[in-house]
Design an enzyme around this catalytic site. Structure first.
Site, short mmCIF file in Angstrom:
data_model
loop_
_atom_site.label_atom_id
_atom_site.label_comp_id
_atom_site.label_asym_id
_atom_site.label_seq_id
_atom_site.Cartn_x
_atom_site.Cartn_y
_atom_site.Cartn_z
N CYS A 73 -20.94 20.48 -15.48
CA CYS A 73 -21.41 20.34 -16.86
C CYS A 73 -21.53 18.87 -17.23
O CYS A 73 -20.75 18.04 -16.77
CB CYS A 73 -20.44 21.06 -17.79
SG CYS A 73 -20.71 20.75 -19.54
N CYS A 101 -18.34 16.68 -20.25
CA CYS A 101 -17.11 15.91 -20.05
C CYS A 101 -17.21 15.12 -18.74
O CYS A 101 -17.74 15.61 -17.75
CB CYS A 101 -15.89 16.83 -19.98
SG CYS A 101 -15.55 17.72 -21.51
N TYR A 123 -25.54 2.85 -43.87
CA TYR A 123 -25.64 4.04 -43.02
C TYR A 123 -24.55 5.04 -43.45
O TYR A 123 -23.79 5.55 -42.63
CB TYR A 123 -25.46 3.69 -41.54
CG TYR A 123 -26.24 2.48 -41.07
CD1 TYR A 123 -27.57 2.60 -40.64
CD2 TYR A 123 -25.65 1.22 -41.03
CE1 TYR A 123 -28.28 1.49 -40.20
CE2 TYR A 123 -26.36 0.11 -40.60
CZ TYR A 123 -27.67 0.24 -40.19
OH TYR A 123 -28.37 -0.87 -39.74
N GLU A 142 -28.40 5.18 -47.30
CA GLU A 142 -28.69 6.07 -46.18
C GLU A 142 -30.15 6.47 -46.25
O GLU A 142 -30.68 6.75 -47.33
CB GLU A 142 -27.79 7.31 -46.27
CG GLU A 142 -28.17 8.47 -45.38
CD GLU A 142 -28.07 8.15 -43.90
OE1 GLU A 142 -29.04 8.49 -43.19
OE2 GLU A 142 -27.06 7.57 -43.48
N CYS A 150 -20.07 3.72 -32.23
CA CYS A 150 -19.81 4.62 -31.11
C CYS A 150 -20.43 4.09 -29.82
O CYS A 150 -20.44 4.79 -28.81
CB CYS A 150 -20.32 6.03 -31.41
SG CYS A 150 -22.10 6.14 -31.63
#
Length: 455
Positions: A83, A86, A317, A338, A413
């Site tokens: 998969c 992960c 944002y 935003e 991120c």
């Protein structure tokens, strides 16, 4: 990089020394050639078969472990190696945290040319079953059975996944029921190649602090046979479901959601809390996927900003207003910006439902808004920015340099685009702290909070 004499299909052996930004082990051979290999842990000796040789990077597939790291563990998920969801389930959690800290350190060292110390990665209180949002594709196997799961990395091949160990536990049973109902009611899954079939994806959103549970059916048709009976049977089997929404997406695209939504059951949204503030969450709302770690993330961001009741804060944002409304409890005034008008409607609704009146929300491109604020000579004490994965842009960052807020708190991120953007602000700002936060356990992804202050 690999030396020129290596070829695809050849087997190489070596020692693993460090990781790429995507968590691949870096296998060094005796002649100091390096290959990026999925599934290796620092210090392990291994053999791997070369799959690609490039001028700057080369890849190989693990074929044999010669020595094993004491940080190697048995994955909880039987399909974790196939998969694409992960990458780190075979790695002990304390080592995952070290790897993520290293990814952030490397980004700042190589991109920002900064040797500023990076804090220890903040551990998640829930390394498993933490995701409050899952998007599951549906299809058929070779025998014609309906399957659901996740795509193999960099493909659209579905790996059947009976249970996902990072998704909320309530979601797995619902997916199984949906497959059974589709079979009994003869509702076919969508076929990407033929562009036929009905249900493309299932999106499930769960609340942590409230009982909310949303199921979104992404369909290739405005209506489908037995739709009402399907919803009745689903909610009867799972009374914990509080709302069911249909999203229509007829386009030939890998984008999951279409533009049209229809509420089939319940209010069409769920609610959840962050640090005591309640938020309305629509099917398409951006809402951090790890509920307990989100509270730690936002605590860190607000503490670094040191906001007080004399401060005016800009939250760029801002999404549905999560950071804006938390900051508003400390600030004199908060402005949230935003580009998504639906998100701004939710943000205003969230402010009203929480009786917070010292915040204003604007629908605008963050860069355009900042550039205009710079031209107007507006004053902000703190700018908080949490851009998408691609990061910000020069227009926005140049406006920050013109506005000259005392502090900027950057939540990201993507360590690469974060380090790139911080570099552009070095003219007037200096790094005060870099804190990785493990929002995405079992994966190579890492959230980072950086505080910079005006020189």
């Amino acid at each position: 990089m690999a030396k020129h004499h290596y070829k695809v299909g050849q087997t190489v052996s070596g020692i693993t020394k460090g990781y790429t930004s995507e968590g691949l082990g870096i296998l060094y051979t005796e002649d100091n050639s390096r290959f990026f290999v999925k599934g290796l842990i620092d210090g392990e000796e291994a053999e791997a078969k070369i799959t690609y040789v490039g001028q700057r990077s080369s890849y190989a597939k693990l074929t044999k472990l010669i020595t094993k790291s004491d940080k190697r563990i048995q994955p909880k998920c039987p399909v974790s190696t196939a998969c694409g969801g992960c990458q780190f389930q075979h790695i002990a959690y304390d080592e995952q945290l070290k790897i993520k800290r290293g990814i952030v350190e490397n980004a700042f060292r190589t991109i920002a040319k900064s040797d500023h110390p990076v804090d220890e990665c903040v551990a998640s209180p829930m390394p498993y079953y933490y995701r409050n949002k899952m998007q599951i594709p549906l299809g058929l196997d070779k025998k014609g059975n309906i399957i659901s799961g996740f795509y193999r990395a960099r493909t659209h091949i579905i790996i059947p996944t009976p249970e996902c160990v990072i998704e909320n536990e309530r979601s797995n049973g619902i997916i199984a029921t949906i497959r059974a109902l589709m079979k009994s009611m003869r509702i076919p899954p969508y076929d990407e190649d033929k562009r036929s079939g009905v249900i493309r994806h299932i999106l499930i959103r769960t609340s942590y602090y409230t009982p909310g549970l949303m199921v979104v059916l992404i369909t290739n048709a405005d209506n489908f046979y037995s739709r009402n009976n399907f919803v009745k049977a689903l909610t009867k089997a799972h009374p914990e479901i509080t709302t069911v929404v249909q999203n229509v997406n007829k386009r030939k695209t890998s984008v999951i959601l279409g533009k049209r939504f229809r509420t089939l059951y319940g209010p069409g949204f769920i609610e959840d809390d962050i640090l005591g503030i309640r938020f309305k969450i629509s099917p398409q709302s951006f809402f951090q996927i790890n509920p307990l770690q989100t509270e730690n993330l936002y605590k860190i961001a607000i503490e670094k900003a040191e906001i007080n009741n004399s401060h005016t804060v800009l939250d760029a944002y801002c999404g549905i207003g999560t950071i804006s409304l938390i900051a508003a409890r400390h600030a004199k005034k908060v402005i949230g910006v935003e580009i998504n008008s639906r998100a701004i409607r939710d943000a205003r609704s969230n402010a009203n439902r929480n009786n917070i009146d010292n915040v204003e929300f604007y629908t605008a491109d963050a860069s355009d808004f900042m550039e205009n604020e710079a031209k107007l000579g507006s004053k902000y004490d703190v700018v908080i920015m949490d851009p998408p994965r691609k990061g910000s842009d020069e227009k926005f960052l140049n406006a920050v340099l013109t506005l000259e807020p005392k502090k900027v708190v950057y939540v990201s991120c993507n360590p690469g685009t974060l380090a790139r953007d911080i570099t552009l602000l070095n003219k007037k700002y200096e790094i005060k702290s870099i804190t990785p936060v493990d929002m995405f356990s079992q994966t190579y992804h890492v959230e980072t909070v950086v505080l910079i202050e005006r020189k």
